[in-house]
Design a protein around this motif. Structure first.
Motif, PDB file in Angstrom:
ATOM      1  N   LEU A 156      31.739  27.709  46.372  1.00  0.00           N
ATOM      2  CA  LEU A 156      32.348  28.433  46.318  1.00  0.00           C
ATOM      3  C   LEU A 156      32.530  28.622  44.326  1.00  0.00           C
ATOM      4  O   LEU A 156      32.539  29.762  43.913  1.00  0.00           O
ATOM      5  CB  LEU A 156      33.570  28.327  46.914  1.00  0.00           C
ATOM      6  CG  LEU A 156      33.823  28.621  48.086  1.00  0.00           C
ATOM      7  CD1 LEU A 156      35.142  27.650  48.846  1.00  0.00           C
ATOM      8  CD2 LEU A 156      33.935  29.884  48.382  1.00  0.00           C
ATOM      9  N   GLY A 157      32.688  28.064  44.221  1.00  0.00           N
ATOM     10  CA  GLY A 157      32.795  27.301  42.374  1.00  0.00           C
ATOM     11  C   GLY A 157      31.044  28.113  42.283  1.00  0.00           C
ATOM     12  O   GLY A 157      31.249  29.534  40.720  1.00  0.00           O
ATOM     13  N   LEU A 158      30.222  28.057  42.510  1.00  0.00           N
ATOM     14  CA  LEU A 158      29.258  29.038  42.157  1.00  0.00           C
ATOM     15  C   LEU A 158      29.014  30.296  42.986  1.00  0.00           C
ATOM     16  O   LEU A 158      28.396  31.443  41.819  1.00  0.00           O
ATOM     17  CB  LEU A 158      27.399  28.451  43.091  1.00  0.00           C
ATOM     18  CG  LEU A 158      25.773  29.308  43.048  1.00  0.00           C
ATOM     19  CD1 LEU A 158      25.829  28.424  41.122  1.00  0.00           C
ATOM     20  CD2 LEU A 158      25.295  28.530  44.031  1.00  0.00           C
ATOM     21  N   VAL A 159      29.984  30.705  43.898  1.00  0.00           N
ATOM     22  CA  VAL A 159      30.460  32.514  43.954  1.00  0.00           C
ATOM     23  C   VAL A 159      30.779  32.526  42.970  1.00  0.00           C
ATOM     24  O   VAL A 159      30.797  33.151  42.306  1.00  0.00           O
ATOM     25  CB  VAL A 159      30.224  32.123  45.611  1.00  0.00           C
ATOM     26  CG1 VAL A 159      31.631  33.439  45.420  1.00  0.00           C
ATOM     27  CG2 VAL A 159      29.690  32.260  46.222  1.00  0.00           C
ATOM     28  N   ALA A 160      31.687  32.659  42.694  1.00  0.00           N
ATOM     29  CA  ALA A 160      33.045  32.050  40.677  1.00  0.00           C
ATOM     30  C   ALA A 160      31.742  32.979  39.628  1.00  0.00           C
ATOM     31  O   ALA A 160      31.974  33.971  39.374  1.00  0.00           O
ATOM     32  CB  ALA A 160      33.823  31.721  40.946  1.00  0.00           C
ATOM     33  N   PHE A 161      31.131  32.350  39.463  1.00  0.00           N
ATOM     34  CA  PHE A 161      30.229  31.649  38.556  1.00  0.00           C
ATOM     35  C   PHE A 161      29.091  33.501  38.171  1.00  0.00           C
ATOM     36  O   PHE A 161      29.275  33.767  37.584  1.00  0.00           O
ATOM     37  CB  PHE A 161      29.599  30.491  37.937  1.00  0.00           C
ATOM     38  CG  PHE A 161      29.679  29.719  37.008  1.00  0.00           C
ATOM     39  CD1 PHE A 161      29.739  30.099  35.791  1.00  0.00           C
ATOM     40  CD2 PHE A 161      31.122  29.162  37.380  1.00  0.00           C
ATOM     41  CE1 PHE A 161      30.287  28.441  34.879  1.00  0.00           C
ATOM     42  CE2 PHE A 161      31.554  28.444  36.911  1.00  0.00           C
ATOM     43  CZ  PHE A 161      31.692  28.175  36.170  1.00  0.00           C
ATOM     44  N   ILE A 162      28.721  33.015  39.428  1.00  0.00           N
ATOM     45  CA  ILE A 162      28.061  34.810  40.203  1.00  0.00           C
ATOM     46  C   ILE A 162      28.386  35.766  39.535  1.00  0.00           C
ATOM     47  O   ILE A 162      27.701  37.066  38.871  1.00  0.00           O
ATOM     48  CB  ILE A 162      27.123  34.653  41.216  1.00  0.00           C
ATOM     49  CG1 ILE A 162      25.821  33.602  41.350  1.00  0.00           C
ATOM     50  CG2 ILE A 162      26.628  35.639  41.522  1.00  0.00           C
ATOM     51  CD1 ILE A 162      25.519  33.187  42.496  1.00  0.00           C
ATOM     52  N   PHE A 163      29.615  35.525  40.524  1.00  0.00           N
ATOM     53  CA  PHE A 163      30.357  37.320  40.755  1.00  0.00           C
ATOM     54  C   PHE A 163      31.144  37.751  39.313  1.00  0.00           C
ATOM     55  O   PHE A 163      31.190  38.894  38.817  1.00  0.00           O
ATOM     56  CB  PHE A 163      31.573  37.585  41.588  1.00  0.00           C
ATOM     57  CG  PHE A 163      30.549  37.651  42.862  1.00  0.00           C
ATOM     58  CD1 PHE A 163      30.467  39.006  42.893  1.00  0.00           C
ATOM     59  CD2 PHE A 163      30.064  36.166  43.861  1.00  0.00           C
ATOM     60  CE1 PHE A 163      29.726  39.426  44.589  1.00  0.00           C
ATOM     61  CE2 PHE A 163      29.166  37.205  45.349  1.00  0.00           C
ATOM     62  CZ  PHE A 163      29.391  38.601  45.188  1.00  0.00           C
ATOM     63  N   ASP A 164      31.454  36.563  38.283  1.00  0.00           N
ATOM     64  CA  ASP A 164      31.759  36.661  36.975  1.00  0.00           C
ATOM     65  C   ASP A 164      31.073  37.425  36.445  1.00  0.00           C
ATOM     66  O   ASP A 164      30.521  38.349  35.874  1.00  0.00           O
ATOM     67  CB  ASP A 164      31.990  35.243  35.975  1.00  0.00           C
ATOM     68  CG  ASP A 164      33.334  34.789  37.125  1.00  0.00           C
ATOM     69  OD1 ASP A 164      34.531  35.240  37.296  1.00  0.00           O
ATOM     70  OD2 ASP A 164      33.754  33.762  36.282  1.00  0.00           O
ATOM     71  N   THR A 165      29.188  36.837  36.149  1.00  0.00           N
ATOM     72  CA  THR A 165      28.320  37.416  35.708  1.00  0.00           C
ATOM     73  C   THR A 165      28.039  39.122  36.824  1.00  0.00           C
ATOM     74  O   THR A 165      28.174  39.704  35.410  1.00  0.00           O
ATOM     75  CB  THR A 165      27.248  36.386  35.833  1.00  0.00           C
ATOM     76  OG1 THR A 165      27.649  34.709  34.902  1.00  0.00           O
ATOM     77  CG2 THR A 165      26.526  36.370  35.021  1.00  0.00           C
ATOM     78  N   VAL A 166      28.300  38.930  37.204  1.00  0.00           N
ATOM     79  CA  VAL A 166      27.774  40.384  37.909  1.00  0.00           C
ATOM     80  C   VAL A 166      28.748  41.523  37.300  1.00  0.00           C
ATOM     81  O   VAL A 166      28.520  42.294  37.151  1.00  0.00           O
ATOM     82  CB  VAL A 166      27.752  40.663  39.576  1.00  0.00           C
ATOM     83  CG1 VAL A 166      27.984  41.944  40.555  1.00  0.00           C
ATOM     84  CG2 VAL A 166      26.567  39.463  39.947  1.00  0.00           C
TER      85      VAL A 166
END
Length: 373
Positions: free
Chosen positions: A287-297
Protein backbone atom coordinates in the motif's frame (compact mmCIF):
# COMPACT_ATOMS: atom_id res chain seq x y z
CA UNK A 1 26.34 -21.12 33.95
CA UNK A 2 22.56 -21.01 33.97
CA UNK A 3 22.67 -17.30 34.78
CA UNK A 4 25.08 -16.67 31.90
CA UNK A 5 23.59 -18.86 29.18
CA UNK A 6 20.02 -19.52 30.31
CA UNK A 7 18.66 -16.67 28.19
CA UNK A 8 19.88 -18.41 25.01
CA UNK A 9 16.92 -20.79 25.33
CA UNK A 10 14.55 -17.83 25.19
CA UNK A 11 15.58 -16.94 21.62
CA UNK A 12 12.70 -17.38 19.16
CA UNK A 13 13.00 -17.68 15.38
CA UNK A 14 10.86 -14.60 14.94
CA UNK A 15 13.44 -12.58 16.85
CA UNK A 16 16.20 -13.92 14.61
CA UNK A 17 14.20 -12.75 11.58
CA UNK A 18 13.95 -9.28 13.12
CA UNK A 19 17.72 -9.26 13.68
CA UNK A 20 18.09 -9.91 9.96
CA UNK A 21 15.68 -7.05 9.17
CA UNK A 22 17.63 -4.76 11.49
CA UNK A 23 20.89 -5.80 9.83
CA UNK A 24 19.35 -5.09 6.40
CA UNK A 25 18.34 -1.58 7.47
CA UNK A 26 21.86 -0.94 8.77
CA UNK A 27 23.31 -2.25 5.48
CA UNK A 28 21.05 0.01 3.41
CA UNK A 29 21.94 2.99 5.58
CA UNK A 30 25.71 2.48 5.38
CA UNK A 31 26.33 0.78 2.04
CA UNK A 32 23.53 2.32 -0.04
CA UNK A 33 23.28 5.57 1.97
CA UNK A 34 19.48 5.31 2.07
CA UNK A 35 18.24 7.76 4.74
CA UNK A 36 21.22 6.77 6.95
CA UNK A 37 20.40 9.23 9.73
CA UNK A 38 17.18 7.34 10.42
CA UNK A 39 17.48 3.83 9.01
CA UNK A 40 20.70 3.14 10.94
CA UNK A 41 19.26 3.89 14.41
CA UNK A 42 16.03 2.08 13.48
CA UNK A 43 18.02 -0.94 12.33
CA UNK A 44 20.16 -1.04 15.46
CA UNK A 45 17.11 -0.42 17.64
CA UNK A 46 15.31 -3.31 15.94
CA UNK A 47 18.07 -5.67 17.01
CA UNK A 48 18.09 -4.10 20.49
CA UNK A 49 14.39 -4.64 21.19
CA UNK A 50 14.31 -8.17 19.79
CA UNK A 51 16.93 -9.64 22.08
CA UNK A 52 15.27 -12.10 24.48
CA UNK A 53 14.12 -10.35 27.67
CA UNK A 54 15.73 -7.14 26.38
CA UNK A 55 16.24 -4.58 29.14
CA UNK A 56 15.80 -1.79 26.58
CA UNK A 57 12.03 -2.30 26.51
CA UNK A 58 9.49 -2.97 29.23
CA UNK A 59 9.39 -6.62 30.33
CA UNK A 60 7.39 -8.56 32.90
CA UNK A 61 9.80 -10.91 34.67
CA UNK A 62 8.63 -13.14 37.53
CA UNK A 63 5.54 -10.99 37.93
CA UNK A 64 7.52 -7.76 38.23
CA UNK A 65 7.41 -5.05 35.56
CA UNK A 66 10.77 -3.67 34.51
CA UNK A 67 10.41 -0.46 32.53
CA UNK A 68 12.75 -0.15 29.52
CA UNK A 69 14.44 3.12 28.59
CA UNK A 70 13.16 3.02 25.00
CA UNK A 71 9.58 2.86 26.28
CA UNK A 72 10.32 5.86 28.49
CA UNK A 73 11.64 7.75 25.47
CA UNK A 74 8.60 6.68 23.41
CA UNK A 75 6.18 8.01 26.02
CA UNK A 76 8.19 11.22 26.42
CA UNK A 77 8.86 11.95 22.75
CA UNK A 78 6.53 10.12 20.36
CA UNK A 79 3.37 9.31 22.32
CA UNK A 80 2.89 13.04 22.86
CA UNK A 81 4.15 13.95 19.31
CA UNK A 82 7.07 15.98 20.73
CA UNK A 83 9.90 14.50 18.61
CA UNK A 84 8.16 14.88 15.21
CA UNK A 85 7.19 18.47 15.99
CA UNK A 86 10.68 19.45 17.13
CA UNK A 87 12.07 17.84 13.99
CA UNK A 88 9.72 20.01 11.94
CA UNK A 89 11.35 23.13 13.40
CA UNK A 90 14.68 21.94 11.98
CA UNK A 91 13.14 21.03 8.62
CA UNK A 92 11.43 24.42 8.38
CA UNK A 93 14.75 26.15 9.03
CA UNK A 94 16.29 24.22 6.12
CA UNK A 95 13.64 25.14 3.52
CA UNK A 96 13.95 28.14 1.21
CA UNK A 97 10.51 29.01 -0.17
CA UNK A 98 11.87 31.55 -2.67
CA UNK A 99 11.30 29.34 -5.78
CA UNK A 100 7.67 28.89 -4.72
CA UNK A 101 7.14 32.57 -3.89
CA UNK A 102 8.60 33.48 -7.28
CA UNK A 103 5.97 31.33 -9.00
CA UNK A 104 3.00 30.71 -6.65
CA UNK A 105 1.03 28.68 -9.21
CA UNK A 106 3.38 25.78 -8.45
CA UNK A 107 1.35 25.21 -5.27
CA UNK A 108 -1.30 23.58 -7.48
CA UNK A 109 1.00 20.69 -8.31
CA UNK A 110 2.08 20.23 -4.70
CA UNK A 111 -1.57 19.81 -3.76
CA UNK A 112 -2.28 17.45 -6.67
CA UNK A 113 0.58 15.16 -5.66
CA UNK A 114 -1.26 14.25 -2.44
CA UNK A 115 -3.80 12.24 -4.46
CA UNK A 116 -2.04 9.00 -3.51
CA UNK A 117 -2.88 9.56 0.16
CA UNK A 118 -6.64 9.54 -0.37
CA UNK A 119 -6.56 6.80 -3.02
CA UNK A 120 -4.60 4.56 -0.64
CA UNK A 121 -6.99 5.39 2.20
CA UNK A 122 -9.90 4.03 0.16
CA UNK A 123 -7.92 0.98 -0.96
CA UNK A 124 -6.72 0.13 2.58
CA UNK A 125 -10.30 0.38 3.85
CA UNK A 126 -11.51 -1.97 1.09
CA UNK A 127 -8.78 -4.43 2.10
CA UNK A 128 -10.25 -4.64 5.59
CA UNK A 129 -8.16 -2.24 7.65
CA UNK A 130 -9.89 -0.26 10.37
CA UNK A 131 -10.47 3.34 9.25
CA UNK A 132 -7.91 4.71 11.72
CA UNK A 133 -5.32 2.15 10.62
CA UNK A 134 -6.18 2.83 6.97
CA UNK A 135 -5.70 6.57 7.49
CA UNK A 136 -2.34 5.95 9.18
CA UNK A 137 -1.21 3.73 6.30
CA UNK A 138 -2.41 6.23 3.69
CA UNK A 139 -0.30 9.03 5.17
CA UNK A 140 2.78 7.12 3.98
CA UNK A 141 1.93 8.88 0.72
CA UNK A 142 2.81 12.20 2.34
CA UNK A 143 6.46 11.13 1.86
CA UNK A 144 7.15 13.06 5.05
CA UNK A 145 8.53 11.15 8.03
CA UNK A 146 7.46 13.48 10.87
CA UNK A 147 3.93 13.80 9.45
CA UNK A 148 3.69 10.00 9.13
CA UNK A 149 4.80 9.50 12.74
CA UNK A 150 2.53 12.28 14.04
CA UNK A 151 -0.60 10.99 12.29
CA UNK A 152 0.08 7.31 12.98
CA UNK A 153 0.68 7.94 16.67
CA UNK A 154 -2.34 10.23 16.99
CA UNK A 155 -4.51 7.52 15.43
CA UNK A 156 -2.97 4.99 17.85
CA UNK A 157 -2.48 2.52 15.03
CA UNK A 158 -1.04 -0.86 15.99
CA UNK A 159 1.09 -0.81 12.82
CA UNK A 160 3.12 2.30 13.64
CA UNK A 161 6.50 0.50 13.38
CA UNK A 162 5.82 -0.99 9.95
CA UNK A 163 4.33 2.28 8.68
CA UNK A 164 7.36 4.34 9.70
CA UNK A 165 9.89 1.92 8.24
CA UNK A 166 7.94 1.66 4.97
CA UNK A 167 7.59 5.46 4.73
CA UNK A 168 11.28 6.18 5.19
CA UNK A 169 12.34 3.27 2.99
CA UNK A 170 10.24 4.47 0.07
CA UNK A 171 11.41 8.05 0.60
CA UNK A 172 14.94 6.78 0.13
CA UNK A 173 13.82 4.85 -2.97
CA UNK A 174 12.28 7.87 -4.72
CA UNK A 175 15.08 7.87 -7.38
CA UNK A 176 14.10 4.29 -8.21
CA UNK A 177 10.30 4.55 -7.91
CA UNK A 178 9.53 7.83 -9.69
CA UNK A 179 11.41 7.67 -13.04
CA UNK A 180 9.67 4.57 -14.49
CA UNK A 181 6.26 5.83 -13.31
CA UNK A 182 6.85 9.25 -14.90
CA UNK A 183 8.02 7.72 -18.17
CA UNK A 184 4.93 5.52 -18.18
CA UNK A 185 2.49 8.47 -18.05
CA UNK A 186 4.36 11.00 -20.23
CA UNK A 187 5.56 11.10 -23.81
CA UNK A 188 9.12 11.84 -24.86
CA UNK A 189 7.93 15.13 -26.38
CA UNK A 190 6.38 16.15 -23.05
CA UNK A 191 9.55 15.27 -21.14
CA UNK A 192 11.55 17.47 -23.50
CA UNK A 193 9.49 20.61 -22.88
CA UNK A 194 11.84 23.38 -21.84
CA UNK A 195 10.88 25.85 -19.14
CA UNK A 196 12.48 29.24 -18.90
CA UNK A 197 13.50 30.39 -15.46
CA UNK A 198 13.75 34.09 -14.78
CA UNK A 199 14.86 34.67 -11.22
CA UNK A 200 12.51 37.06 -9.46
CA UNK A 201 13.49 38.90 -6.35
CA UNK A 202 11.32 38.19 -3.34
CA UNK A 203 11.31 40.82 -0.62
CA UNK A 204 12.37 40.00 2.90
CA UNK A 205 8.95 41.16 4.13
CA UNK A 206 7.25 38.59 1.88
CA UNK A 207 9.51 35.81 3.16
CA UNK A 208 8.69 36.75 6.76
CA UNK A 209 4.95 37.08 6.20
CA UNK A 210 4.65 33.84 4.19
CA UNK A 211 5.09 31.34 7.09
CA UNK A 212 2.71 33.40 9.24
CA UNK A 213 0.10 33.53 6.48
CA UNK A 214 0.33 29.80 5.73
CA UNK A 215 -0.04 28.95 9.43
CA UNK A 216 -3.17 31.09 9.77
CA UNK A 217 -4.80 29.74 6.59
CA UNK A 218 -3.99 26.12 7.46
CA UNK A 219 -5.26 26.67 11.00
CA UNK A 220 -8.60 27.95 9.72
CA UNK A 221 -9.25 25.26 7.11
CA UNK A 222 -7.46 22.28 8.69
CA UNK A 223 -7.32 23.01 12.41
CA UNK A 224 -5.73 19.67 13.32
CA UNK A 225 -2.71 20.60 11.19
CA UNK A 226 -1.87 23.66 13.31
CA UNK A 227 0.81 21.93 15.37
CA UNK A 228 2.45 20.38 12.30
CA UNK A 229 2.32 23.38 10.01
CA UNK A 230 2.98 25.79 12.88
CA UNK A 231 6.26 24.18 13.94
CA UNK A 232 7.37 23.85 10.30
CA UNK A 233 6.63 27.49 9.58
CA UNK A 234 8.16 28.63 12.87
CA UNK A 235 11.42 27.01 11.81
CA UNK A 236 11.20 28.83 8.49
CA UNK A 237 10.47 32.12 10.25
CA UNK A 238 13.63 31.67 12.33
CA UNK A 239 15.52 31.26 9.05
CA UNK A 240 14.03 34.26 7.26
CA UNK A 241 13.74 36.84 10.05
CA UNK A 242 17.46 37.66 9.80
CA UNK A 243 18.03 38.24 13.51
CA UNK A 244 18.30 34.62 14.69
CA UNK A 245 21.03 33.18 12.49
CA UNK A 246 22.56 31.28 15.40
CA UNK A 247 19.24 29.64 16.30
CA UNK A 248 18.54 28.89 12.65
CA UNK A 249 21.85 27.08 12.28
CA UNK A 250 21.27 25.20 15.54
CA UNK A 251 17.80 24.11 14.40
CA UNK A 252 19.09 22.93 11.02
CA UNK A 253 22.03 20.94 12.35
CA UNK A 254 22.12 20.21 16.08
CA UNK A 255 18.38 19.99 16.79
CA UNK A 256 17.43 18.11 13.62
CA UNK A 257 20.28 15.60 13.96
CA UNK A 258 19.72 14.98 17.67
CA UNK A 259 15.96 14.49 17.33
CA UNK A 260 16.44 12.22 14.31
CA UNK A 261 18.84 10.07 16.34
CA UNK A 262 16.43 9.63 19.26
CA UNK A 263 13.47 9.25 16.91
CA UNK A 264 15.05 6.31 15.10
CA UNK A 265 15.98 4.46 18.27
CA UNK A 266 12.63 5.13 19.92
CA UNK A 267 10.54 4.03 16.95
CA UNK A 268 12.23 0.63 17.23
CA UNK A 269 10.04 -0.12 20.27
CA UNK A 270 7.29 -0.85 17.75
CA UNK A 271 9.52 -3.17 15.73
CA UNK A 272 9.21 -6.13 18.07
CA UNK A 273 8.64 -9.46 16.32
CA UNK A 274 5.20 -10.10 17.82
CA UNK A 275 3.72 -6.95 16.29
CA UNK A 276 5.79 -6.73 13.10
CA UNK A 277 5.91 -10.19 11.53
CA UNK A 278 2.42 -10.59 10.10
CA UNK A 279 0.54 -10.45 6.82
CA UNK A 280 -0.55 -6.87 7.50
CA UNK A 281 3.06 -5.67 7.34
CA UNK A 282 3.38 -7.09 3.81
CA UNK A 283 0.11 -5.37 2.85
CA UNK A 284 1.39 -2.07 4.29
CA UNK A 285 4.53 -2.48 2.18
CA UNK A 286 2.39 -2.80 -0.96
CA UNK A 287 0.00 0.00 0.00
CA UNK A 288 2.90 2.35 0.68
CA UNK A 289 4.20 1.74 -2.83
CA UNK A 290 0.72 2.40 -4.23
CA UNK A 291 0.60 5.71 -2.36
CA UNK A 292 3.95 6.85 -3.79
CA UNK A 293 3.00 5.81 -7.33
CA UNK A 294 -0.36 7.58 -7.30
CA UNK A 295 1.17 10.69 -5.72
CA UNK A 296 3.52 10.83 -8.70
CA UNK A 297 0.76 10.15 -11.22
CA UNK A 298 -1.56 12.74 -9.64
CA UNK A 299 1.03 15.50 -9.89
CA UNK A 300 1.92 14.65 -13.50
CA UNK A 301 -1.72 14.45 -14.65
CA UNK A 302 -2.60 17.85 -13.18
CA UNK A 303 0.44 19.32 -14.96
CA UNK A 304 -0.76 17.75 -18.22
CA UNK A 305 -4.24 19.17 -17.60
CA UNK A 306 -2.71 22.59 -16.96
CA UNK A 307 -1.06 22.46 -20.38
CA UNK A 308 -4.43 21.95 -22.06
CA UNK A 309 -5.55 25.43 -20.97
CA UNK A 310 -2.25 27.30 -20.83
CA UNK A 311 -0.41 28.97 -23.69
CA UNK A 312 2.92 28.66 -21.90
CA UNK A 313 3.48 24.93 -21.58
CA UNK A 314 5.17 23.40 -18.56
CA UNK A 315 7.07 20.16 -18.37
CA UNK A 316 4.60 17.73 -16.74
CA UNK A 317 7.45 15.95 -14.96
CA UNK A 318 7.68 18.79 -12.44
CA UNK A 319 4.24 17.80 -11.15
CA UNK A 320 5.79 14.62 -9.76
CA UNK A 321 8.05 16.74 -7.52
CA UNK A 322 4.96 17.62 -5.48
CA UNK A 323 5.64 14.48 -3.47
CA UNK A 324 7.13 15.73 -0.22
CA UNK A 325 10.48 13.93 -0.41
CA UNK A 326 12.49 17.16 -0.24
CA UNK A 327 14.85 17.80 -2.01
CA UNK A 328 15.35 14.33 -3.48
CA UNK A 329 12.33 14.40 -5.78
CA UNK A 330 13.33 17.77 -7.27
CA UNK A 331 16.79 16.39 -8.05
CA UNK A 332 15.28 13.32 -9.70
CA UNK A 333 13.11 15.47 -11.99
CA UNK A 334 16.04 17.68 -12.93
CA UNK A 335 18.17 14.65 -13.79
CA UNK A 336 15.36 13.19 -15.91
CA UNK A 337 15.02 16.50 -17.77
CA UNK A 338 18.75 16.62 -18.51
CA UNK A 339 18.69 13.02 -19.69
CA UNK A 340 16.00 13.85 -22.25
CA UNK A 341 17.64 17.15 -23.27
CA UNK A 342 21.01 18.21 -21.87
CA UNK A 343 19.92 21.86 -21.97
CA UNK A 344 16.65 21.35 -20.16
CA UNK A 345 17.21 22.65 -16.62
CA UNK A 346 14.15 22.00 -14.45
CA UNK A 347 15.72 22.17 -10.98
CA UNK A 348 14.32 25.52 -9.79
CA UNK A 349 10.82 24.74 -11.08
CA UNK A 350 10.94 21.29 -9.48
CA UNK A 351 12.20 22.73 -6.18
CA UNK A 352 9.28 25.17 -6.13
CA UNK A 353 6.83 22.28 -6.56
CA UNK A 354 8.77 20.20 -4.03
CA UNK A 355 8.55 22.77 -1.22
CA UNK A 356 4.87 23.31 -2.00
CA UNK A 357 4.45 19.55 -1.59
CA UNK A 358 6.03 19.84 1.85
CA UNK A 359 3.29 22.28 2.88
CA UNK A 360 0.53 20.33 1.13
CA UNK A 361 1.51 17.04 2.77
CA UNK A 362 1.27 18.59 6.24
CA UNK A 363 -2.14 20.07 5.45
CA UNK A 364 -3.24 16.68 4.07
CA UNK A 365 -2.13 15.11 7.35
CA UNK A 366 -4.22 17.67 9.21
CA UNK A 367 -7.23 16.89 7.04
CA UNK A 368 -6.81 13.17 7.75
CA UNK A 369 -6.79 13.95 11.49
CA UNK A 370 -9.85 16.20 11.19
CA UNK A 371 -11.83 13.63 9.21
CA UNK A 372 -10.89 10.45 11.07
CA UNK A 373 -9.16 11.46 14.29
Amino acid sequence: MEALFGNVLNIQWQQVVMWAIGALLIYLAIKKQMEPSLLLPIGFGTILVNLPLSGAVTQVIDGATEVGILDVLFDAGIANELFPLLLFVGIGAMIDFTPLLSNPKLMIFGAAAQFGIFFTLCLATLLGFDIRDAASIAIIGAADGPTTIFVGNYMQTQYIGAIIVVAYSYMALVPIIQPPVIRMVTTKKERQIRMKYAEKSVSKTTKILFPIFITVVAGIFASRSVALIGFLMFGNLIRECGVLDGLSETAQKVLANLITLFLGLTVATKMQAASFLNAQTLMILCLGLVAFIFDTVGGVFIAKLYNVFSKEKINPMIGAAGISAFPMSARVINQMGLKEDNQNFLLMHAVGVNVSGQIASVIAGGMILSLFG
